[in-house]
Structures are given as structure tokens and as C-alpha cells.
Design a protein around this motif. Structure first.
Motif, short mmCIF file in Angstrom:
data_model
loop_
_atom_site.label_atom_id
_atom_site.label_comp_id
_atom_site.label_asym_id
_atom_site.label_seq_id
_atom_site.Cartn_x
_atom_site.Cartn_y
_atom_site.Cartn_z
N PHE A 194 0.84 -1.42 -0.06
CA PHE A 194 0.15 -0.06 -0.10
C PHE A 194 0.90 1.23 -0.19
N GLN A 195 0.46 2.38 -0.71
CA GLN A 195 1.31 3.32 -1.07
C GLN A 195 0.79 4.65 -0.46
N VAL A 196 1.55 5.63 0.27
CA VAL A 196 1.08 6.58 0.91
C VAL A 196 1.97 7.87 0.43
N ASN A 197 1.40 8.65 -0.25
CA ASN A 197 2.34 9.92 -0.80
C ASN A 197 2.22 11.09 0.40
N ASN A 198 3.32 11.23 0.87
CA ASN A 198 3.48 12.22 1.54
C ASN A 198 4.16 13.64 0.87
N GLU A 199 3.94 14.81 1.73
CA GLU A 199 4.58 15.96 1.06
C GLU A 199 5.97 15.79 0.39
N ASP A 200 6.96 15.49 0.85
CA ASP A 200 8.26 15.20 0.56
C ASP A 200 8.92 13.92 0.39
N SER A 201 8.16 12.93 0.78
CA SER A 201 8.35 11.50 0.68
C SER A 201 7.36 10.64 0.30
N LEU A 202 7.70 9.17 0.20
CA LEU A 202 6.72 8.23 -0.46
C LEU A 202 6.99 7.07 0.85
N THR A 203 5.77 6.51 1.16
CA THR A 203 5.70 5.45 2.24
C THR A 203 5.19 4.29 1.64
N PHE A 204 5.65 2.95 1.90
CA PHE A 204 4.97 1.98 1.42
C PHE A 204 4.84 0.94 2.68
N TYR A 205 3.72 0.18 2.67
CA TYR A 205 3.20 -0.39 3.94
C TYR A 205 2.98 -1.76 3.47
N GLY A 210 3.27 -8.86 11.57
CA GLY A 210 2.75 -7.36 11.80
C GLY A 210 2.84 -6.39 10.36
N ILE A 211 2.77 -5.10 10.58
CA ILE A 211 2.95 -4.35 9.30
C ILE A 211 4.23 -3.58 9.52
N ASN A 212 5.15 -3.75 8.15
CA ASN A 212 6.26 -2.91 7.86
C ASN A 212 6.12 -1.82 6.80
N SER A 213 6.86 -0.76 7.40
CA SER A 213 6.97 0.29 6.30
C SER A 213 8.41 0.81 5.96
N VAL A 214 8.42 1.41 4.95
CA VAL A 214 9.68 2.14 4.45
C VAL A 214 9.04 3.56 3.72
N THR A 215 10.08 4.48 4.20
CA THR A 215 9.68 5.95 3.80
C THR A 215 11.00 6.44 3.00
N LEU A 216 10.65 6.66 1.78
CA LEU A 216 11.60 7.17 0.76
C LEU A 216 11.80 8.45 0.36
N ASP A 217 12.66 8.95 -0.17
CA ASP A 217 12.58 10.53 -0.91
C ASP A 217 12.61 10.19 -2.23
N ASP A 218 12.62 11.52 -3.03
CA ASP A 218 12.33 11.32 -4.40
C ASP A 218 13.38 10.39 -5.33
N ASP A 219 14.53 10.28 -4.87
CA ASP A 219 15.65 9.44 -5.55
C ASP A 219 15.73 8.18 -4.71
N TYR A 220 14.93 7.79 -3.78
CA TYR A 220 15.00 6.46 -3.29
C TYR A 220 15.72 6.25 -2.22
N ILE A 251 16.38 5.82 1.62
CA ILE A 251 15.57 5.44 2.67
C ILE A 251 15.74 6.34 3.89
N LEU A 252 14.60 6.84 4.30
CA LEU A 252 14.62 7.71 5.24
C LEU A 252 14.06 7.40 6.64
N GLU A 253 13.31 5.94 6.46
CA GLU A 253 12.84 5.61 7.83
C GLU A 253 12.21 4.11 7.65
N ASN A 254 12.47 3.22 8.67
CA ASN A 254 11.73 2.04 8.49
C ASN A 254 11.13 1.99 9.93
N GLN A 255 9.80 1.41 9.83
CA GLN A 255 9.10 1.01 11.06
C GLN A 255 8.47 -0.13 10.81
N SER A 256 8.02 -0.64 11.91
CA SER A 256 7.10 -1.90 11.94
C SER A 256 6.17 -1.95 13.23
N ILE A 257 5.10 -2.56 13.14
CA ILE A 257 3.96 -2.42 14.20
C ILE A 257 3.57 -3.99 14.21
#
Length: 520
Positions: A56-67, A73-83, A85-91
Motif C-alpha cells: 500500500f502506498q502513501v504519498n507524503n509531502e516530500d516523501s513516499l511511504t510503502f506499507y 505485523g505491518i512493516n513500512s519504509v519511507t523514501l525520498d524522491d531519489d529512493y 531510505i529515510l525511515e523503517n518502521q514496524s507494528i
């Protein structure tokens, strides 16, 4: 002969080292160069899952997050425009990786291992069961639907209220989402029906867009996807034959009111510049780019001159023919390619684990200039891969020795005849015997090497080996260089057979290490 053998041994060794180094340099350059000039190399985006479901994709203001989800559980990665990796999270939740999820980054909808649909709020850790015994679930940012056998439901992402959309006559097989419309595929045995639902206020307008039936029991419809613009619909799907283990792609285009009257056409894909169709395309994903219909899919593509693997392709319709360009060149199987927005393509790649198990890693490519430049940076994995490919290529090149036995046969027969009928000419080292023998060898090589310098050679060989007439010019140049090198190191008392042997050995060495590694 001692004065001859010592320097020529060093010459053989030096040429072997130089040509081997060229093979390694070439494979390093292949590793760092994208397979398509307009796209970057593949980025591993460090998002793992237990299933190849599209994240699942969420387009943030300056980044892109995939879930995505796995059994923990649920894992996510947040990327900037040139890919980057800004952040990894898990629930940690009891999630089923077979189903996609929905989220706005704070609230989550997911299906657990008991096939219960849950609403989870991260801020207060509140987890509520919305419904149970569900058989399917799909979501994008605008639409969340799930189904239970023959009944389709929708969820309002704001209020989280559930409402029934429609009861169908047949069991719901799958649902495909496109912005706010949805295509519901129902089936009973071999019969498949497609119903397009378009939202209208609080209800949905319904259109029967196709009714199809497979010809054989071993066949089934798969990979449905579509795009909708005004009332024009473009539909793709494949028919998978279990007995043949092969997908056949189909394409259907028309208005939503008349699509059911159209006859589907086989949409074979062809590599650019080739009339040989791509076999067994899978995971079709249709989208529009600059007003043109594009189809992403996975199929076998060349990774190197001696290996193929399932990679990502993009096809466009030109002169009633689907022309496809390979976009990725990874060592593991790729599936479910999708476009998030113009210039950004992603897919799931198989990652082998122990005990014959696998998980999936999200990969991506971009047309962003900074992303392309960053993707060309050489890393340790590139060096390891290049060394591995160099070793394999050299091993393949050594097989040239088997072909060399054919090259030398006419020359060998000529020498045998000379020994039988004119031994003196050989013992006296007559020049015409040397010239005739080498001519027979080089002419035979010239004809046979045409088969060796095939399409794969021209696809993976270095630029300095591929040019108009290279299959004729290269053997001539290599032959001339071989003669010249041996002539530089020979002495007048060398036996004719020694001159022949060293010249042919030098020629075989150069061909083995210069052409051989790329000819398979």
C-alpha cells in the motif's frame, strides 16, 4: 628453442591477464549501468514481506511511504524522491500477508490470520474487529472493499462504516481497483464475468463489461487489470494453462457499454528490434503515460550472456504491435510490477531463504536524474557479482577450445597429406606450406565463428567488439595479431610445426578470452 620458449611464455601469460582483466572490467560496467538508459538501476528498498502482494502506498509531502504485512505485523519504509531510505518502521499485529492493507499513516485496516477484518489506531493501540469470515480484501487511497463469498462491501475510510455494495449471482473471484471505480470478477467453474462499478453519490452504477469462458478445464483467467478514462476502458488479462504452465496475454478496448461485444485480442509482446515474442508474460499491470497505453509485466529476461531470470518489462503499442523494453536485470524472480506515478516503477522480488522458503523484497527504479546517478555507484555486491560472472564467462569461453578443434581440422588434414607426399617441404620449412596451413585454419574459423557471434553476443559484448562487420573483421584482426606476435618472438631455426602450433595457440587464446565469454 629455449630462447624462444621463455619470452613467448610470458607473452601468453601477459595477454591472458590483460584479456581476463578486460572481461572483469566489462562485467563491472554492466553491473553499474542500467538496463534501460532512461531509468536507474534497481534499488532494494529494504521492505520485506512474506507474500508478493502489492504494498500500500502513501504519498507524503516530500516523501513516499510503502506499507506491507507479514506474519508478525505491518512493516513500512519511507523514501525520498531519489529512493534514499529515510525511515523503517514496524507494528506488531496478527496480520495475514496474503491480503493488502489500508492506512493513512495513523489508522490501519488489515486482515488477520483468522480472516477477520480489523481497524487499528496506532496512537491509542485500539484494535477493533469490523467483520469476520471474509474471503477477499482490496484497498487504495480512495476505496476500501472486501467480500464474503458472493457479497461485496465497502468501508468509508473516514467513518469506518461498512455498507453492502451488491450481491452477485456467482462467487467473487477477485476485485481490481482503479482510482475510485472497481472491476468485480465473479466465476463459476470455467465461466468468468466482469462487472464494472462506478461510484455515483452513495451508490454504484453497474456495467457488465465481459462474460468469458475458458476452452479447457486446465485453463483459468488471471492477471486482470484495467484503466478507465471517461467511458473508455482498456482491459488486460492472461489465460493460464496449468498443463502447459504458460500465460497467454489478452487485450480488450472499448466503451464500458459496448466492451462486452468486443472480441479479445492476443497481446503478444516483442522485444524492441525483434520479431520473437516474449514467452509466458505474467503479472500484467496497465497504465497510461503521456496519453499512451503501457503494460508492465514480468517475463524471462537476460541477466548476463549465460543466465536468464524473470525480470520486469514495459510494453507500448506501436503499429498494432506491443513492443517491450526490459527495465530490470536482477538475479532473482520479479513479480507484481506497478507504477506509482510517472517515472517511478516498483515490484516485488523473491529473496531465497533457508529450507527452500522465500520472502519478498520491494525493488524500484526511477527516471529521476539524481536517482540514476546514485544507482550507478559501485558497491561490494557489484564487485562480487562481476567476479562471479567473470568466472562463469571465462568457463564458457574455455568451451571455445572444443570449437577450435573444428577450426584446426582442415589445416591438420593438409599437414598429414604433406607428410605423406612431400615431407621435405615441411622439414625444410617452406613458406608456402606455412601460409597454406594458416590460411586453411583462418578461413575455417572465419566461417564457423559467424554462428558463435550470435544475438546474445551482440547483446552483452563490449562496445569495442560490436560494430558493422565485426564477425568478419574481428577474426581477421585477431589472426593478423596472432601471426605478428609469434613472428616477433620466433628465431630462424624454429621448426615449421612449432611456428604453426604457437600461432594457432595464440589465436585460440585471444579468441577464447576476447570473444568466447560473450557467445553463449
Amino acid at each position: 628453442m629455449k630462447r624462444f620458449r621463455k619470452p613467448i611464455l610470458w607473452v601468453f601469460l601477459s595477454i591472458g591477464i590483460i584479456l581476463t582483466s578486460l572481461v572483469f572490467v566489462h562485467f563491472i560496467s554492466l553491473e553499474k549501468e542500467p538496463v534501460s538508459k532512461d531509468w536507474s538501476r534497481e534499488f532494494d528498498l529494504n521492505l520485506k514481506s512474506d507474500d508478493k502482494t502489492v504494498p500500500f502506498q502513501v504519498n507524503n509531502e516530500d516523501s513516499l511511504t510503502f506499507y506491507t504485512s507479514n506474519n508478525e505485523g505491518i512493516n513500512s519504509v519511507t523514501l525520498d524522491d531519489d529512493y534514499k531510505i529515510l525511515e523503517n518502521q514496524s507494528i506488531k499485529l496478527d496480520t495475514s500477508p496474503e491480503f493488502s492493507i489500508w492506512t493513512n499513516g495513523k489508522k490501519f485496516l488489515y486482515v488477520n490470520s483468522k480472516n477477520e477484518l480489523h481497524h487499528y489506531i496506532e496512537s491509542n493501540n485500539k484494535d477493533t474487529v469490523i467483520d469476520d469470515n471474509i474471503t477477499g480484501y482490496m484497498a487504495n487511497k480512495n476505496t476500501v472493499v472486501y467480500w464474503k463469498d458472493k457479497s461485496l462491501f465497502t468501508i468509508n475510510p473516514v467513518s469506518m462504516k461498512t455498507s453492502k455494495v451488491k450481491d452477485f449471482d456467482k462467487r467473487i473471484n477477485r476485485v481490481v481497483l482503479e482510482d475510485q471505480s472497481l472491476l468485480v470478477i465473479t466465476n463459476e467453474k470455467q465461466a468468468f464475468d466482469g462487472t464494472l462499478l462506478i461510484p455515483e453519490k452513495e451508490k454504484y452504477r453497474s456495467y457488465e463489461v465481459f462474460a468469458m469462458e475458458t476452452e479447457k478445464i486446465s485453463q483459468r483467467f488471471t492477471n486482470f487489470d484495467y484503466i478507465l478514462e471517461d467511458e473508455n476502458m482498456e482491459l488486460v488479462y492472461t489465460i493460464y494453462d496449468v498443463s502447459e504452465k504458460a500465460h497467454t496475454p489478452y487485450y480488450l478496448s472499448g466503451t464500458i457499454t459496448k466492451l462486452h461485444t468486443k472480441k479479445p485480442k492476443t497481446s503478444n509482446f516483442y522485444p524492441a528490434g525483434s520479431n520473437v515474442r516474449i514467452e509466458n508474460p505474467n503479472y500484467l499491470n496497465i497504465y497510461q503515460n503521456d496519453g499512451k497505453v503501457n503494460i508492465l509485466f514480468s517475463a524471462q529476461g537476460r541477466v548476463s550472456s549465460f543466465k536468464t531470470e524473470t525480470n520486469v518489462f514495459n510494453a507500448t503499442l506501436n503499429d498494432n504491435k506491443w513492443k517491450a523494453n526490459q527495465l530490470s536485470r536482477t538475479a532473482n524472480r520479479s513479480s507484481n510490477p506497478f507504477q506509482f506515478e510517472d517515472g517511478k516503477i516498483f515490484w516485488q522480488e523473491t529473496q531465497p531463504l533457508e529450507d527452500a522458503k522465500v520472502n519478498y523484497s520491494l525493488m524500484g527504479i526511477t527516471t529521476d536524474k539524481d536517482g540514476i546517478a546514485r544507482s550507478k555507484e559501485i558497491n561490494k555486491d557489484d564487485i562480487k557479482t562481476a567476479l562471479s560472472h567473470t568466472g562463469l564467462a571465462l568457463a564458457m569461453g574455455i568451451m571455445t577450445l572444443l570449437v577450435a578443434m573444428v577450426w584446426v581440422t582442415p589445416a591438420g588434414i593438409f599437414i598429414m597429406i604433406m607428410y605423406m607426399f612431400n615431407t621435405n617441404a615441411i622439414e625444410q620449412g617452406k613458406r608456402w606450406v606455412l601460409v597454406t596451413t594458416l590460411s586453411l585454419y583462418f578461413i575455417t574459423q572465419l566461417f564457423i565463428i559467424q554462428m558463435q557471434m550470435n544475438d546474445v553476443f551482440y547483446m552483452f559484448a563490449p562496445d569495442y567488439l560490436i560494430f558493422d562487420g565485426s564477425s568478419y573483421i574481428l577474426p581477421f584482426l585477431i589472426g593478423a595479431i596472432s601471426v605478428l606476435i609469434i613472428k616477433m618472438f620466433r628465431i630462424s631455426k624454429d621448426h615449421l610445426l612449432a611456428k604453426l602450433s604457437y600461432t594457432i595457440a595464440m589465436n585460440v587464446l585471444i579468441v577464447t578470452l576476447l570473444i568466447g565469454p560473450y557467445r553463449f
